[in-house]
Enzyme design. Structure first.
Site, short mmCIF file in Angstrom:
data_model
loop_
_atom_site.label_atom_id
_atom_site.label_comp_id
_atom_site.label_asym_id
_atom_site.label_seq_id
_atom_site.Cartn_x
_atom_site.Cartn_y
_atom_site.Cartn_z
N PRO A 57 0.86 -1.25 -0.07
CA PRO A 57 -0.02 0.39 0.00
C PRO A 57 0.86 1.60 -0.23
O PRO A 57 0.28 2.04 -0.51
CB PRO A 57 -1.06 0.19 0.92
CG PRO A 57 -0.69 -1.45 1.47
CD PRO A 57 0.23 -1.86 0.84
N GLU A 110 3.97 1.32 -1.41
CA GLU A 110 4.25 1.85 -2.66
C GLU A 110 3.60 2.13 -3.77
O GLU A 110 4.06 3.43 -4.69
CB GLU A 110 4.38 0.38 -3.26
CG GLU A 110 4.90 0.09 -4.55
CD GLU A 110 5.75 -1.17 -5.25
OE1 GLU A 110 6.48 -1.83 -4.18
OE2 GLU A 110 5.97 -1.55 -5.89
N LEU A 165 -2.79 20.22 -26.57
CA LEU A 165 -2.93 21.42 -26.69
C LEU A 165 -1.19 22.03 -27.07
O LEU A 165 -1.78 23.16 -26.88
CB LEU A 165 -3.18 21.77 -25.48
CG LEU A 165 -4.46 21.36 -24.76
CD1 LEU A 165 -4.81 21.87 -23.37
CD2 LEU A 165 -5.48 22.44 -25.70
N GLY A 185 1.90 19.86 -32.63
CA GLY A 185 3.10 19.62 -33.50
C GLY A 185 4.18 19.49 -31.77
O GLY A 185 5.29 18.73 -31.95
#
Ligand SMILES: Cc1cc2nc3c(=O)[nH]c(=O)nc-3n(C[C@H](O)[C@H](O)[C@H](O)COP(=O)(O)OP(=O)(O)OC[C@H]3O[C@@H](n4cnc5c(N)ncnc54)[C@H](O)[C@@H]3O)c2cc1C
Length: 382
Positions: free
Chosen positions: A243, A245, A340, A343
């Protein structure tokens, strides 16, 4: 955003740790990415500054503080400074490996290892996954056969983080194979033990500054003094520690998404198309509004889990919920942030592309999304 779980001490610590990250990590990050590994002296510097083993006993060089919120702050600051991958070796050491040493070392082992664990001269790794099995831990095939005062270890592990840098490896092995999960023990394998070999530093899609390796064990004689805790209890120890981790990965997922959101917000304000900032298109505003909203929910749940862990009350189901949801959110939100950027988002020189590559694995390691949902679903009685 108001985060009431943090007190003045935490905020002071955050300021100091932020400075450490800016000075000792950010300037070297590109070199580490190229080298496929961070320099070992990063651990030493972190040790000298008191950032290793905050919750280990003071007499062994630890901070003596049992408060996960300090660990959480470190995890967040790596991501918020854009050095999440480089920081993950320290995160793994502090939050995933050291809890095993803290919980299960006897006094002699503490004296032998803890000073090195806190000063950064002993780097740790944990080796559960094997070429043939990852999710199904009970099916590991590495064996450790008792022979006199040692165990003879044979098997192979793969995808091991800190696999190259590590000096002490917590290895899960079958000491009673016919008992399946009830027959697993944890052994500490040391760097120079005969028969212990490392494979190559694996080439990954992302997370390049994190060393990830295969480990091979051929008739390695591991002295009985290197057994962690009790024989055949290893599976239960792992279930107890997983948990934390998983919460750790969830913290990084939310902080990483926050960082992606921050840089995207700047970008869409500056970049223009059709005579206006791309952020002013309704689609951009809505996407950013959605991520901003989900971040608020995510932080609130992470903080709730962090406080629960500090108080010893984090359940396996809560940690599984935190892990699967935040890592899936991270992948989805960062993909939208990349979109958003247009390129430029696909270009290596733009940090969003690295976040996109590095984030992909978050829903895989530490237990896949599917396994997390199994844990949550089983708890519903299904
Ligand atoms: C970069 C990286 C770092 C890692 N670091 C470590 C480390 O330090 N130490 C370590 O021990 N391991 C490490 N791992 C291994 C990681 O924990 C495993 O890859 C992970 O647990 C999945 O196991 P697997 O790869 O064997 O996939 P498999 O178990 O083969 O799973 C394949 C697919 O089947 C699905 N699946 C499996 N069982 C079920 C089920 N019951 N129900 C539904 N779907 C299921 C999975 O979700 C997955 O989609 C690392 C992995 C990576 C990629």
């Amino acid at each position: 955003m108001d985060r009431p779980i943090f007190e003045e001490d935490h905020e002071l610590f955050r300021g100091t740790f932020k400075q450490f990250v800016e000075k000792e990590m950010v300037p070297y990050n590109e070199i580490w990415e190229e080298n496929g590994i961070v320099d070992r002296d990063l651990f030493q510097k972190a040790g000298e500054s008191g950032f290793l083993g905050i919750d280990l006993p003071e007499k062994f060089g630890g901070g003596g503080i049992n408060d996960y919120r300090f660990n959480q702050i470190m995890g967040e600051e790596f991501d918020l400074a854009g050095v999440a991958t480089a920081g993950s070796g320290i995160g793994l050491h502090n939050d995933i490996c050291l809890p095993y040493f803290k919980e299960y070392c006897n006094e002699e082992q503490m004296e032998r290892w803890m000073p090195g664990l806190t000063n950064g001269s002993l780097i740790t790794a944990i080796a559960m996954s094997e070429p043939g099995t990852g999710s199904d831990l009970a099916s590991i095939s590495t064996t450790a056969v008792k022979d006199g005062e040692s165990y003879v270890l044979n098997g192979a592990k793969t995808f091991i983080s800190n696999g190259i840098n590590s000096d002490l490896v917590i290895v899960a092995a079958k000491t009673q194979p016919e008992a399946r999960h009830r027959g697993i023990s944890l052994l500490i394998v040391e760097r120079d033990m005969e028969g212990f070999e490392r494979g190559r530093n694996l080439e990954k899609v992302g997370r390049h500054s994190q060393d990830t390796a295969e480990l091979f064990f051929t008739d390695v004689r591991v002295p009985s003094e290197n057994l962690l805790g009790e024989e055949n209890q290893g599976f239960y120890y792992m279930m107890f520690n997983l948990p934390q981790e998983r919460l750790n990965i969830a913290v990084s997922a939310v902080a990483g998404t926050q960082y992606a959101f921050n840089i995207t917000l700047d970008y869409v304000k500056e970049r223009h198309a059709f005579g206006q900032p791309v952020g002013s298109f309704q689609n951009s505003r809505f996407k950013m509004a959605e991520i901003a909203t989900e971040l608020e929910f995510a932080w609130a749940f992470i903080d709730k889990c962090s406080l629960a862990l500090t108080q010893g009350e984090l359940t396996a189901e809560e940690a599984a919920m935190a892990k699967w949801w935040t890592t899936e959110f991270q992948k989805r939100a960062i993909d939208e942030c990349l979109q958003l950027h247009g390129g430029y988002g696909y270009m290596d020189e733009y940090p969003i592309s690295r976040l996109w590559r590095d984030g992909r694995v978050q829903s895989i390691y530490g237990g896949t999304t599917e396994i997390m949902k199994e844990i949550v679903g089983r708890n519903l009685g299904l």
